[in-house]
Design a protein around this motif. Structure first.
Motif, PDB file in Angstrom:
ATOM      1  N   LYS A 233       0.829  -1.202   0.000  1.00 41.84           N
ATOM      2  CA  LYS A 233       0.000   0.000   0.000  1.00 41.84           C
ATOM      3  C   LYS A 233       0.869   1.260   0.000  1.00 41.84           C
ATOM      4  CE  LYS A 233      -4.581   0.762   1.761  1.00 41.84           C
ATOM      5  NZ  LYS A 233      -5.549   0.616   2.835  1.00 41.84           N
ATOM      6  N   ASP A 234       1.944   1.216   0.774  1.00 45.85           N
ATOM      7  CA  ASP A 234       2.810   2.396   0.859  1.00 45.85           C
ATOM      8  C   ASP A 234       3.463   2.700  -0.479  1.00 45.85           C
ATOM      9  OD1 ASP A 234       2.223   2.810   3.476  1.00 45.85           O
ATOM     10  OD2 ASP A 234       3.971   1.714   4.255  1.00 45.85           O
ATOM     11  N   ALA A 235       3.939   1.637  -1.114  1.00 44.95           N
ATOM     12  CA  ALA A 235       4.612   1.839  -2.395  1.00 44.95           C
ATOM     13  C   ALA A 235       3.618   2.358  -3.438  1.00 44.95           C
ATOM     14  CB  ALA A 235       5.232   0.522  -2.861  1.00 44.95           C
ATOM     15  N   LEU A 236       2.413   1.839  -3.407  1.00 42.61           N
ATOM     16  CA  LEU A 236       1.404   2.264  -4.369  1.00 42.61           C
ATOM     17  C   LEU A 236       0.984   3.713  -4.114  1.00 42.61           C
ATOM     18  CD1 LEU A 236      -0.166   1.415  -6.793  1.00 42.61           C
ATOM     19  CD2 LEU A 236      -1.882   0.362  -5.311  1.00 42.61           C
ATOM     20  N   ARG A 237       0.809   4.032  -2.837  1.00 40.84           N
ATOM     21  CA  ARG A 237       0.489   5.409  -2.456  1.00 40.84           C
ATOM     22  C   ARG A 237       1.547   6.374  -2.992  1.00 40.84           C
ATOM     23  NH1 ARG A 237      -0.106   4.224   3.288  1.00 40.84           N
ATOM     24  NH2 ARG A 237      -2.302   3.712   3.419  1.00 40.84           N
ATOM     25  N   ALA A 238       2.794   6.008  -2.778  1.00 40.36           N
ATOM     26  CA  ALA A 238       3.891   6.873  -3.213  1.00 40.36           C
ATOM     27  C   ALA A 238       3.867   7.027  -4.740  1.00 40.36           C
ATOM     28  CB  ALA A 238       5.225   6.289  -2.753  1.00 40.36           C
ATOM     29  N   ALA A 239       3.588   5.945  -5.440  1.00 39.35           N
ATOM     30  CA  ALA A 239       3.542   6.009  -6.907  1.00 39.35           C
ATOM     31  C   ALA A 239       2.404   6.923  -7.362  1.00 39.35           C
ATOM     32  CB  ALA A 239       3.373   4.606  -7.482  1.00 39.35           C
ATOM     33  N   LEU A 240       1.284   6.872  -6.672  1.00 46.12           N
ATOM     34  CA  LEU A 240       0.150   7.726  -7.045  1.00 46.12           C
ATOM     35  C   LEU A 240       0.450   9.197  -6.759  1.00 46.12           C
ATOM     36  CD1 LEU A 240      -2.944   5.540  -6.028  1.00 46.12           C
ATOM     37  CD2 LEU A 240      -1.972   5.933  -8.298  1.00 46.12           C
ATOM     38  N   GLN A 241       1.224   9.447  -5.705  1.00 39.94           N
ATOM     39  CA  GLN A 241       1.645  10.824  -5.437  1.00 39.94           C
ATOM     40  C   GLN A 241       2.538  11.336  -6.563  1.00 39.94           C
ATOM     41  OE1 GLN A 241       0.448  12.531  -3.062  1.00 39.94           O
ATOM     42  NE2 GLN A 241      -0.312  11.044  -1.559  1.00 39.94           N
ATOM     43  N   ARG A 242       3.458  10.487  -6.968  1.00 42.26           N
ATOM     44  CA  ARG A 242       4.417  10.884  -8.022  1.00 42.26           C
ATOM     45  C   ARG A 242       3.736  11.175  -9.347  1.00 42.26           C
ATOM     46  NH1 ARG A 242       7.573   6.674  -5.977  1.00 42.26           N
ATOM     47  NH2 ARG A 242       7.033   5.205  -7.625  1.00 42.26           N
ATOM     48  N   THR A 243       2.605  10.537  -9.591  1.00 44.65           N
ATOM     49  CA  THR A 243       1.984  10.648 -10.912  1.00 44.65           C
ATOM     50  C   THR A 243       0.761  11.561 -10.910  1.00 44.65           C
ATOM     51  OG1 THR A 243       0.795   8.595 -10.417  1.00 44.65           O
ATOM     52  CG2 THR A 243       2.803   8.394 -11.714  1.00 44.65           C
ATOM     53  N   ALA A 244       0.548  12.268  -9.794  1.00 43.92           N
ATOM     54  CA  ALA A 244      -0.687  13.053  -9.648  1.00 43.92           C
ATOM     55  C   ALA A 244      -0.833  14.154 -10.707  1.00 43.92           C
ATOM     56  CB  ALA A 244      -0.760  13.652  -8.260  1.00 43.92           C
ATOM     57  N   ALA A 245       0.271  14.574 -11.295  1.00 49.39           N
ATOM     58  CA  ALA A 245       0.185  15.687 -12.246  1.00 49.39           C
ATOM     59  C   ALA A 245      -0.186  15.233 -13.666  1.00 49.39           C
ATOM     60  CB  ALA A 245       1.520  16.433 -12.284  1.00 49.39           C
ATOM     61  N   TYR A 246      -0.271  13.954 -13.873  1.00 48.70           N
ATOM     62  CA  TYR A 246      -0.600  13.464 -15.231  1.00 48.70           C
ATOM     63  C   TYR A 246      -2.066  13.721 -15.567  1.00 48.70           C
ATOM     64  CZ  TYR A 246       3.928  11.390 -15.942  1.00 48.70           C
ATOM     65  OH  TYR A 246       5.257  11.223 -16.139  1.00 48.70           O
ATOM     66  N   ASP A 247      -2.366  13.678 -16.874  1.00 50.57           N
ATOM     67  CA  ASP A 247      -3.753  13.879 -17.321  1.00 50.57           C
ATOM     68  C   ASP A 247      -4.588  12.628 -17.099  1.00 50.57           C
ATOM     69  OD1 ASP A 247      -3.238  16.482 -18.377  1.00 50.57           O
ATOM     70  OD2 ASP A 247      -2.252  15.533 -20.097  1.00 50.57           O
ATOM     71  N   CYS A 248      -3.915  11.479 -17.043  1.00 53.63           N
ATOM     72  CA  CYS A 248      -4.630  10.219 -16.885  1.00 53.63           C
ATOM     73  C   CYS A 248      -3.638   9.221 -16.288  1.00 53.63           C
ATOM     74  CB  CYS A 248      -5.123   9.750 -18.260  1.00 53.63           C
ATOM     75  SG  CYS A 248      -5.900   8.124 -18.283  1.00 53.63           S
ATOM     76  N   ILE A 249      -4.105   8.407 -15.370  1.00 53.00           N
ATOM     77  CA  ILE A 249      -3.216   7.442 -14.709  1.00 53.00           C
ATOM     78  C   ILE A 249      -3.799   6.050 -14.933  1.00 53.00           C
ATOM     79  CG2 ILE A 249      -2.229   6.684 -12.498  1.00 53.00           C
ATOM     80  CD1 ILE A 249      -3.346  10.296 -12.947  1.00 53.00           C
ATOM     81  N   ILE A 250      -2.972   5.156 -15.465  1.00 49.85           N
ATOM     82  CA  ILE A 250      -3.426   3.784 -15.706  1.00 49.85           C
ATOM     83  C   ILE A 250      -2.595   2.839 -14.850  1.00 49.85           C
ATOM     84  CG2 ILE A 250      -3.813   1.962 -17.410  1.00 49.85           C
ATOM     85  CD1 ILE A 250      -3.716   4.066 -19.606  1.00 49.85           C
TER      86      ILE A 250
END
Ligand code: AMP
Ligand code: MG
Length: 404
Positions: A233-250
Protein backbone atom coordinates in the motif's frame (compact mmCIF):
# COMPACT_ATOMS: atom_id res chain seq x y z
CA UNK A 1 -18.15 -4.26 -2.46
CA UNK A 2 -18.09 -4.44 -6.24
CA UNK A 3 -20.56 -2.21 -8.02
CA UNK A 4 -20.79 -3.91 -11.37
CA UNK A 5 -21.85 -1.85 -14.36
CA UNK A 6 -22.54 -2.93 -17.93
CA UNK A 7 -19.93 -2.03 -20.55
CA UNK A 8 -22.16 0.72 -21.94
CA UNK A 9 -22.91 2.16 -18.49
CA UNK A 10 -19.25 2.11 -17.55
CA UNK A 11 -18.18 3.89 -20.72
CA UNK A 12 -20.88 6.51 -20.35
CA UNK A 13 -19.95 7.12 -16.74
CA UNK A 14 -16.27 7.55 -17.59
CA UNK A 15 -16.86 9.97 -20.45
CA UNK A 16 -19.30 12.01 -18.38
CA UNK A 17 -17.04 12.12 -15.31
CA UNK A 18 -14.07 13.69 -17.08
CA UNK A 19 -14.52 17.26 -18.26
CA UNK A 20 -10.85 17.89 -19.04
CA UNK A 21 -9.83 18.61 -22.61
CA UNK A 22 -6.22 19.22 -23.60
CA UNK A 23 -5.08 22.61 -24.87
CA UNK A 24 -4.09 23.37 -28.44
CA UNK A 25 -0.62 23.49 -29.89
CA UNK A 26 0.96 23.93 -33.28
CA UNK A 27 2.89 20.95 -34.62
CA UNK A 28 4.96 20.45 -37.72
CA UNK A 29 3.16 18.68 -40.51
CA UNK A 30 5.57 15.75 -40.47
CA UNK A 31 4.67 15.04 -36.84
CA UNK A 32 0.91 15.51 -37.15
CA UNK A 33 -0.29 12.04 -38.17
CA UNK A 34 -2.71 10.61 -35.61
CA UNK A 35 -3.13 13.94 -33.87
CA UNK A 36 -6.57 15.51 -33.49
CA UNK A 37 -7.19 18.80 -35.27
CA UNK A 38 -8.14 21.66 -32.98
CA UNK A 39 -8.86 24.26 -35.66
CA UNK A 40 -10.65 24.02 -39.00
CA UNK A 41 -8.49 23.89 -42.09
CA UNK A 42 -9.55 25.83 -45.17
CA UNK A 43 -7.72 26.38 -48.42
CA UNK A 44 -6.05 29.78 -48.36
CA UNK A 45 -5.61 29.70 -52.11
CA UNK A 46 -7.08 27.91 -55.11
CA UNK A 47 -5.84 24.37 -55.58
CA UNK A 48 -4.47 23.97 -58.14
CA UNK A 49 -3.51 27.61 -58.56
CA UNK A 50 -3.39 27.24 -62.34
CA UNK A 51 -5.13 25.06 -64.95
CA UNK A 52 -3.17 21.82 -65.43
CA UNK A 53 -3.16 19.04 -67.96
CA UNK A 54 -4.16 15.53 -66.83
CA UNK A 55 -2.68 13.89 -69.95
CA UNK A 56 0.40 13.88 -72.05
CA UNK A 57 -0.56 15.53 -75.33
CA UNK A 58 -1.17 18.98 -76.74
CA UNK A 59 -2.79 22.06 -75.27
CA UNK A 60 -5.32 23.40 -77.76
CA UNK A 61 -8.39 25.60 -78.10
CA UNK A 62 -11.28 23.10 -78.00
CA UNK A 63 -13.22 24.90 -80.71
CA UNK A 64 -10.38 24.24 -83.17
CA UNK A 65 -10.91 20.49 -82.75
CA UNK A 66 -14.61 20.38 -83.56
CA UNK A 67 -15.39 17.97 -86.39
CA UNK A 68 -11.97 16.30 -86.28
CA UNK A 69 -12.16 12.57 -87.12
CA UNK A 70 -10.07 9.73 -88.50
CA UNK A 71 -11.36 10.56 -91.96
CA UNK A 72 -10.99 14.32 -91.59
CA UNK A 73 -8.21 15.15 -89.08
CA UNK A 74 -7.83 18.71 -87.86
CA UNK A 75 -4.36 20.14 -88.45
CA UNK A 76 -2.44 22.17 -85.88
CA UNK A 77 0.76 24.11 -85.94
CA UNK A 78 2.83 22.92 -82.96
CA UNK A 79 4.53 26.02 -81.58
CA UNK A 80 6.72 24.34 -78.97
CA UNK A 81 6.60 22.63 -75.63
CA UNK A 82 5.37 23.64 -72.19
CA UNK A 83 7.99 22.60 -69.65
CA UNK A 84 6.99 21.11 -66.31
CA UNK A 85 7.06 23.61 -63.50
CA UNK A 86 7.26 26.53 -65.93
CA UNK A 87 4.85 29.08 -67.24
CA UNK A 88 4.09 28.57 -70.96
CA UNK A 89 6.38 30.83 -72.96
CA UNK A 90 4.16 30.94 -76.03
CA UNK A 91 0.58 32.15 -76.27
CA UNK A 92 -1.82 30.08 -78.37
CA UNK A 93 -3.51 31.46 -81.44
CA UNK A 94 -6.34 29.60 -83.23
CA UNK A 95 -5.03 26.56 -85.07
CA UNK A 96 -1.99 26.27 -82.83
CA UNK A 97 -1.01 23.65 -80.25
CA UNK A 98 1.70 23.29 -77.59
CA UNK A 99 3.13 20.02 -76.38
CA UNK A 100 2.24 19.44 -72.73
CA UNK A 101 2.87 16.73 -70.12
CA UNK A 102 0.60 15.56 -67.32
CA UNK A 103 0.61 18.30 -64.72
CA UNK A 104 1.90 20.95 -67.10
CA UNK A 105 0.47 24.48 -66.95
CA UNK A 106 -2.00 25.44 -69.67
CA UNK A 107 -1.60 28.74 -71.49
CA UNK A 108 -4.53 31.06 -70.73
CA UNK A 109 -6.01 30.73 -74.22
CA UNK A 110 -6.16 26.93 -74.02
CA UNK A 111 -9.22 25.19 -72.61
CA UNK A 112 -8.50 21.53 -73.42
CA UNK A 113 -5.77 18.99 -73.99
CA UNK A 114 -5.79 16.38 -76.74
CA UNK A 115 -4.19 13.06 -75.90
CA UNK A 116 -1.02 12.19 -77.73
CA UNK A 117 -2.68 8.88 -78.72
CA UNK A 118 -5.15 10.77 -80.91
CA UNK A 119 -2.53 12.69 -82.81
CA UNK A 120 0.11 12.10 -85.43
CA UNK A 121 3.04 14.30 -86.38
CA UNK A 122 3.14 14.94 -90.08
CA UNK A 123 6.49 16.71 -90.26
CA UNK A 124 7.15 20.41 -90.34
CA UNK A 125 5.60 20.78 -86.89
CA UNK A 126 2.19 19.90 -88.25
CA UNK A 127 0.09 17.73 -85.96
CA UNK A 128 -2.99 15.87 -87.20
CA UNK A 129 -5.76 15.28 -84.66
CA UNK A 130 -8.34 12.57 -85.32
CA UNK A 131 -10.77 13.31 -82.51
CA UNK A 132 -12.52 16.38 -81.14
CA UNK A 133 -12.34 17.44 -77.50
CA UNK A 134 -14.81 19.52 -75.50
CA UNK A 135 -13.74 22.53 -73.43
CA UNK A 136 -12.40 21.29 -70.08
CA UNK A 137 -11.42 17.88 -71.39
CA UNK A 138 -8.21 16.40 -69.96
CA UNK A 139 -7.58 19.37 -67.74
CA UNK A 140 -8.08 20.39 -64.11
CA UNK A 141 -9.18 23.98 -63.90
CA UNK A 142 -7.85 26.39 -61.33
CA UNK A 143 -9.52 25.75 -57.94
CA UNK A 144 -11.11 22.49 -59.09
CA UNK A 145 -9.57 20.56 -56.19
CA UNK A 146 -10.27 23.28 -53.61
CA UNK A 147 -11.42 26.89 -53.89
CA UNK A 148 -9.75 29.59 -51.81
CA UNK A 149 -11.74 29.77 -48.56
CA UNK A 150 -13.25 26.31 -48.89
CA UNK A 151 -13.15 24.20 -45.71
CA UNK A 152 -11.59 20.77 -45.99
CA UNK A 153 -10.79 19.53 -42.45
CA UNK A 154 -12.65 20.17 -39.23
CA UNK A 155 -11.88 20.21 -35.50
CA UNK A 156 -12.04 16.77 -33.96
CA UNK A 157 -10.69 15.08 -37.05
CA UNK A 158 -7.87 12.64 -36.39
CA UNK A 159 -5.26 13.30 -39.06
CA UNK A 160 -4.69 10.53 -41.60
CA UNK A 161 -1.94 10.29 -44.22
CA UNK A 162 -4.15 11.80 -46.93
CA UNK A 163 -4.92 14.75 -44.66
CA UNK A 164 -1.20 15.33 -44.23
CA UNK A 165 -1.09 15.33 -48.03
CA UNK A 166 -3.71 18.04 -48.49
CA UNK A 167 -2.05 20.20 -45.81
CA UNK A 168 1.21 19.88 -47.73
CA UNK A 169 -0.58 20.86 -50.95
CA UNK A 170 -1.96 23.97 -49.24
CA UNK A 171 1.41 24.94 -47.78
CA UNK A 172 0.09 24.62 -44.22
CA UNK A 173 3.19 23.23 -42.57
CA UNK A 174 2.11 24.06 -39.02
CA UNK A 175 -1.09 22.40 -37.87
CA UNK A 176 -3.05 23.32 -34.76
CA UNK A 177 -3.90 20.14 -32.89
CA UNK A 178 -5.00 19.12 -29.42
CA UNK A 179 -2.08 18.61 -27.05
CA UNK A 180 -1.32 15.01 -26.34
CA UNK A 181 -2.74 13.89 -23.01
CA UNK A 182 0.09 12.77 -20.72
CA UNK A 183 -0.56 9.34 -19.34
CA UNK A 184 1.24 7.62 -16.45
CA UNK A 185 1.45 3.85 -16.58
CA UNK A 186 2.00 1.87 -13.39
CA UNK A 187 2.36 -1.91 -13.17
CA UNK A 188 1.77 -3.55 -9.82
CA UNK A 189 2.72 -7.00 -8.63
CA UNK A 190 5.43 -8.64 -6.53
CA UNK A 191 5.96 -11.19 -9.29
CA UNK A 192 6.90 -8.68 -12.00
CA UNK A 193 10.38 -7.95 -13.32
CA UNK A 194 11.53 -5.70 -16.15
CA UNK A 195 11.57 -7.23 -19.64
CA UNK A 196 15.38 -7.05 -19.75
CA UNK A 197 15.67 -9.11 -16.57
CA UNK A 198 15.81 -12.87 -16.34
CA UNK A 199 12.82 -13.90 -14.21
CA UNK A 200 13.56 -16.11 -11.21
CA UNK A 201 11.22 -18.96 -10.37
CA UNK A 202 7.75 -17.54 -9.81
CA UNK A 203 8.51 -14.24 -11.53
CA UNK A 204 7.25 -12.99 -14.90
CA UNK A 205 8.22 -10.09 -17.09
CA UNK A 206 6.10 -6.95 -17.00
CA UNK A 207 4.02 -6.99 -20.19
CA UNK A 208 1.49 -4.31 -19.37
CA UNK A 209 3.77 -1.31 -18.91
CA UNK A 210 5.04 -1.73 -22.42
CA UNK A 211 1.86 -2.92 -24.11
CA UNK A 212 -0.28 -0.20 -22.56
CA UNK A 213 2.30 2.50 -23.34
CA UNK A 214 2.18 1.39 -26.92
CA UNK A 215 -1.63 1.52 -26.99
CA UNK A 216 -1.56 4.96 -25.37
CA UNK A 217 0.79 6.27 -28.05
CA UNK A 218 -1.49 4.83 -30.74
CA UNK A 219 -4.25 7.12 -29.41
CA UNK A 220 -2.14 10.24 -29.94
CA UNK A 221 -1.29 10.48 -26.22
CA UNK A 222 2.11 10.37 -24.49
CA UNK A 223 2.91 7.50 -22.15
CA UNK A 224 5.39 7.59 -19.27
CA UNK A 225 6.18 4.29 -17.62
CA UNK A 226 6.44 4.57 -13.86
CA UNK A 227 7.85 1.16 -13.30
CA UNK A 228 6.84 -1.85 -11.32
CA UNK A 229 5.31 -1.22 -7.92
CA UNK A 230 5.27 -4.08 -5.40
CA UNK A 231 2.03 -5.19 -3.76
CA UNK A 232 2.40 -2.76 -0.91
CA UNK A 233 0.00 0.00 0.00
CA UNK A 234 2.81 2.40 0.86
CA UNK A 235 4.61 1.84 -2.40
CA UNK A 236 1.40 2.26 -4.37
CA UNK A 237 0.49 5.41 -2.46
CA UNK A 238 3.89 6.87 -3.21
CA UNK A 239 3.54 6.01 -6.91
CA UNK A 240 0.15 7.73 -7.05
CA UNK A 241 1.64 10.82 -5.44
CA UNK A 242 4.42 10.88 -8.02
CA UNK A 243 1.98 10.65 -10.91
CA UNK A 244 -0.69 13.05 -9.65
CA UNK A 245 0.18 15.69 -12.25
CA UNK A 246 -0.60 13.46 -15.23
CA UNK A 247 -3.75 13.88 -17.32
CA UNK A 248 -4.63 10.22 -16.88
CA UNK A 249 -3.22 7.44 -14.71
CA UNK A 250 -3.43 3.78 -15.71
CA UNK A 251 -2.59 1.08 -13.20
CA UNK A 252 -2.65 -2.59 -13.93
CA UNK A 253 -2.77 -5.46 -11.51
CA UNK A 254 -4.28 -5.50 -8.06
CA UNK A 255 -7.70 -4.48 -9.31
CA UNK A 256 -9.61 -7.44 -7.86
CA UNK A 257 -10.95 -7.63 -4.34
CA UNK A 258 -8.17 -9.82 -2.92
CA UNK A 259 -6.29 -9.18 0.29
CA UNK A 260 -3.29 -7.80 -1.58
CA UNK A 261 -5.28 -5.78 -4.12
CA UNK A 262 -4.74 -2.20 -2.99
CA UNK A 263 -5.51 -0.23 -6.12
CA UNK A 264 -9.10 0.73 -5.27
CA UNK A 265 -8.25 1.66 -1.69
CA UNK A 266 -5.31 3.82 -2.74
CA UNK A 267 -7.31 5.69 -5.38
CA UNK A 268 -10.03 6.32 -2.80
CA UNK A 269 -7.52 7.61 -0.28
CA UNK A 270 -5.93 9.94 -2.77
CA UNK A 271 -8.86 12.36 -2.87
CA UNK A 272 -12.41 13.07 -3.90
CA UNK A 273 -14.59 11.70 -5.35
CA UNK A 274 -12.31 8.62 -5.58
CA UNK A 275 -13.49 5.31 -7.01
CA UNK A 276 -16.66 5.71 -9.09
CA UNK A 277 -17.10 2.06 -9.90
CA UNK A 278 -15.34 -1.24 -9.40
CA UNK A 279 -16.25 -4.02 -11.80
CA UNK A 280 -17.77 -4.23 -15.28
CA UNK A 281 -19.94 -7.14 -16.40
CA UNK A 282 -17.62 -8.33 -19.10
CA UNK A 283 -15.07 -10.99 -19.84
CA UNK A 284 -12.19 -10.65 -19.92
CA UNK A 285 -11.54 -7.66 -17.70
CA UNK A 286 -14.30 -7.72 -15.09
CA UNK A 287 -12.24 -6.37 -12.17
CA UNK A 288 -11.89 -2.86 -13.61
CA UNK A 289 -11.66 0.19 -11.39
CA UNK A 290 -12.44 3.72 -12.45
CA UNK A 291 -11.96 6.70 -10.25
CA UNK A 292 -11.60 10.46 -10.44
CA UNK A 293 -9.38 12.48 -8.14
CA UNK A 294 -8.94 16.23 -8.63
CA UNK A 295 -10.67 15.88 -11.97
CA UNK A 296 -8.08 13.32 -13.15
CA UNK A 297 -9.15 9.91 -14.38
CA UNK A 298 -7.64 6.80 -12.73
CA UNK A 299 -7.99 3.39 -14.29
CA UNK A 300 -7.21 0.18 -12.44
CA UNK A 301 -7.06 -2.50 -15.09
CA UNK A 302 -6.83 -6.17 -14.42
CA UNK A 303 -3.25 -7.43 -14.46
CA UNK A 304 -3.94 -10.13 -16.97
CA UNK A 305 -2.59 -8.54 -20.16
CA UNK A 306 -5.50 -9.56 -22.37
CA UNK A 307 -7.97 -8.21 -19.83
CA UNK A 308 -5.93 -5.04 -19.49
CA UNK A 309 -5.96 -4.62 -23.25
CA UNK A 310 -9.72 -5.11 -23.57
CA UNK A 311 -10.28 -2.69 -20.70
CA UNK A 312 -8.00 -0.19 -22.40
CA UNK A 313 -9.78 -0.45 -25.75
CA UNK A 314 -13.28 -0.24 -24.32
CA UNK A 315 -12.73 2.51 -21.76
CA UNK A 316 -9.35 4.24 -21.83
CA UNK A 317 -9.11 4.78 -25.57
CA UNK A 318 -12.49 6.55 -25.82
CA UNK A 319 -11.49 8.80 -22.95
CA UNK A 320 -8.08 9.69 -24.42
CA UNK A 321 -9.87 10.53 -27.65
CA UNK A 322 -12.45 12.64 -25.84
CA UNK A 323 -9.67 14.55 -24.05
CA UNK A 324 -8.29 15.47 -27.47
CA UNK A 325 -11.74 16.33 -28.82
CA UNK A 326 -11.60 13.50 -31.35
CA UNK A 327 -14.92 12.90 -33.06
CA UNK A 328 -14.01 10.68 -35.99
CA UNK A 329 -15.37 7.16 -35.86
CA UNK A 330 -13.33 4.11 -35.07
CA UNK A 331 -13.98 1.37 -37.60
CA UNK A 332 -16.59 -1.10 -36.41
CA UNK A 333 -17.17 -4.16 -38.53
CA UNK A 334 -19.47 -7.11 -38.52
CA UNK A 335 -18.42 -10.63 -39.36
CA UNK A 336 -19.91 -14.10 -39.31
CA UNK A 337 -18.60 -16.50 -36.69
CA UNK A 338 -17.27 -19.82 -37.90
CA UNK A 339 -18.70 -21.88 -35.07
CA UNK A 340 -21.04 -21.82 -32.10
CA UNK A 341 -19.77 -19.89 -29.10
CA UNK A 342 -21.27 -19.99 -25.68
CA UNK A 343 -21.30 -17.12 -23.24
CA UNK A 344 -22.88 -16.59 -19.87
CA UNK A 345 -25.86 -14.28 -20.03
CA UNK A 346 -25.38 -11.17 -17.92
CA UNK A 347 -21.94 -10.26 -19.17
CA UNK A 348 -20.46 -9.02 -22.40
CA UNK A 349 -17.87 -11.36 -23.87
CA UNK A 350 -14.92 -10.35 -26.04
CA UNK A 351 -13.64 -13.37 -27.89
CA UNK A 352 -10.31 -13.20 -29.62
CA UNK A 353 -10.55 -14.16 -33.26
CA UNK A 354 -8.92 -14.24 -36.62
CA UNK A 355 -10.88 -12.20 -39.15
CA UNK A 356 -10.61 -13.14 -42.79
CA UNK A 357 -12.44 -12.43 -46.03
CA UNK A 358 -14.05 -15.13 -48.08
CA UNK A 359 -15.63 -13.88 -51.27
CA UNK A 360 -17.40 -10.71 -50.21
CA UNK A 361 -18.02 -11.88 -46.65
CA UNK A 362 -16.01 -11.35 -43.49
CA UNK A 363 -15.63 -14.40 -41.30
CA UNK A 364 -14.22 -14.72 -37.81
CA UNK A 365 -12.44 -17.82 -36.55
CA UNK A 366 -12.36 -17.84 -32.75
CA UNK A 367 -8.91 -18.42 -31.32
CA UNK A 368 -8.72 -21.16 -28.76
CA UNK A 369 -6.94 -20.65 -25.51
CA UNK A 370 -7.69 -18.97 -22.24
CA UNK A 371 -8.13 -15.25 -22.05
CA UNK A 372 -5.00 -14.87 -19.96
CA UNK A 373 -2.67 -15.97 -22.74
CA UNK A 374 -1.03 -13.00 -24.44
CA UNK A 375 -0.51 -15.13 -27.54
CA UNK A 376 -4.25 -15.16 -28.23
CA UNK A 377 -4.37 -11.41 -28.85
CA UNK A 378 -1.20 -11.66 -30.91
CA UNK A 379 -2.51 -14.46 -33.09
CA UNK A 380 -5.86 -12.69 -33.35
CA UNK A 381 -6.69 -9.56 -35.29
CA UNK A 382 -10.13 -8.94 -33.83
CA UNK A 383 -12.31 -9.19 -30.76
CA UNK A 384 -15.82 -10.56 -31.26
CA UNK A 385 -18.47 -9.01 -29.07
CA UNK A 386 -21.17 -11.22 -27.63
CA UNK A 387 -23.78 -8.93 -26.12
CA UNK A 388 -24.66 -9.11 -22.46
CA UNK A 389 -28.16 -10.53 -22.95
CA UNK A 390 -27.02 -13.46 -25.10
CA UNK A 391 -26.07 -16.95 -24.06
CA UNK A 392 -23.88 -17.41 -27.08
CA UNK A 393 -23.95 -17.12 -30.83
CA UNK A 394 -24.47 -19.71 -33.52
CA UNK A 395 -22.19 -20.62 -36.38
CA UNK A 396 -22.89 -18.29 -39.30
CA UNK A 397 -24.35 -15.56 -37.10
CA UNK A 398 -23.17 -12.01 -37.66
CA UNK A 399 -21.44 -10.34 -34.72
CA UNK A 400 -19.76 -7.00 -34.02
CA UNK A 401 -15.99 -7.06 -34.25
CA UNK A 402 -13.36 -4.69 -32.99
CA UNK A 403 -10.08 -4.72 -34.88
CA UNK A 404 -7.01 -5.13 -32.70
P1 AMP B 1 -3.83 -9.17 -10.79
O1 AMP B 1 -4.76 -8.30 -11.54
O2 AMP B 1 -2.78 -8.40 -10.05
O3 AMP B 1 -4.59 -10.11 -9.91
O4 AMP B 1 -3.06 -10.06 -11.84
C1 AMP B 1 -3.73 -10.99 -12.66
C2 AMP B 1 -2.72 -11.79 -13.46
O5 AMP B 1 -2.03 -10.95 -14.35
C3 AMP B 1 -1.67 -12.45 -12.59
O6 AMP B 1 -1.38 -13.72 -13.17
C4 AMP B 1 -0.48 -11.53 -12.74
O7 AMP B 1 0.75 -12.20 -12.55
C5 AMP B 1 -0.62 -11.05 -14.14
N1 AMP B 1 -0.05 -9.73 -14.33
C6 AMP B 1 -0.25 -8.68 -13.52
N2 AMP B 1 0.40 -7.60 -13.98
C7 AMP B 1 1.07 -8.00 -15.09
C8 AMP B 1 1.93 -7.34 -16.00
N3 AMP B 1 2.24 -6.06 -15.86
N4 AMP B 1 2.45 -8.06 -17.03
C9 AMP B 1 2.12 -9.36 -17.16
N5 AMP B 1 1.29 -10.02 -16.36
C10 AMP B 1 0.77 -9.36 -15.32
MG1 MG C 1 -1.33 -8.72 -8.70
Amino acid sequence: MLTVLSVAEAKEKILAAVQARTEQEPVLLAAATGRTLAQPVAAEEDLPSFARSTMDGFAVIAQDTYGASEAMPALFDVRGEILMGREPETALAPGEALRISTGGMLPTESDAVVMVEHTEMLGGNIMALNRAVAPGENIIVRGEDLRAGEGILFPGHVLRPQDIGVLAALGQTLVTVAKRPRVAIISTGDELVMPDAVPKAGQIRDINSFMLSSWVESCGAVADRHGIIPDSKDALRAALQRTAAYDCIILSGGSSAGARDYTAACIDELGKPGVLFHGVSMRPGKPLIFGVVNGKPYFGLSGNPTSAMVGFLLFVRPLLRQMQGAITLLPLLRAKVERNLSSASGREDYIRAWLYAEGDELWARPILGQANLISTVVRGNALLRIPQNREGVEAGESVEVLLI
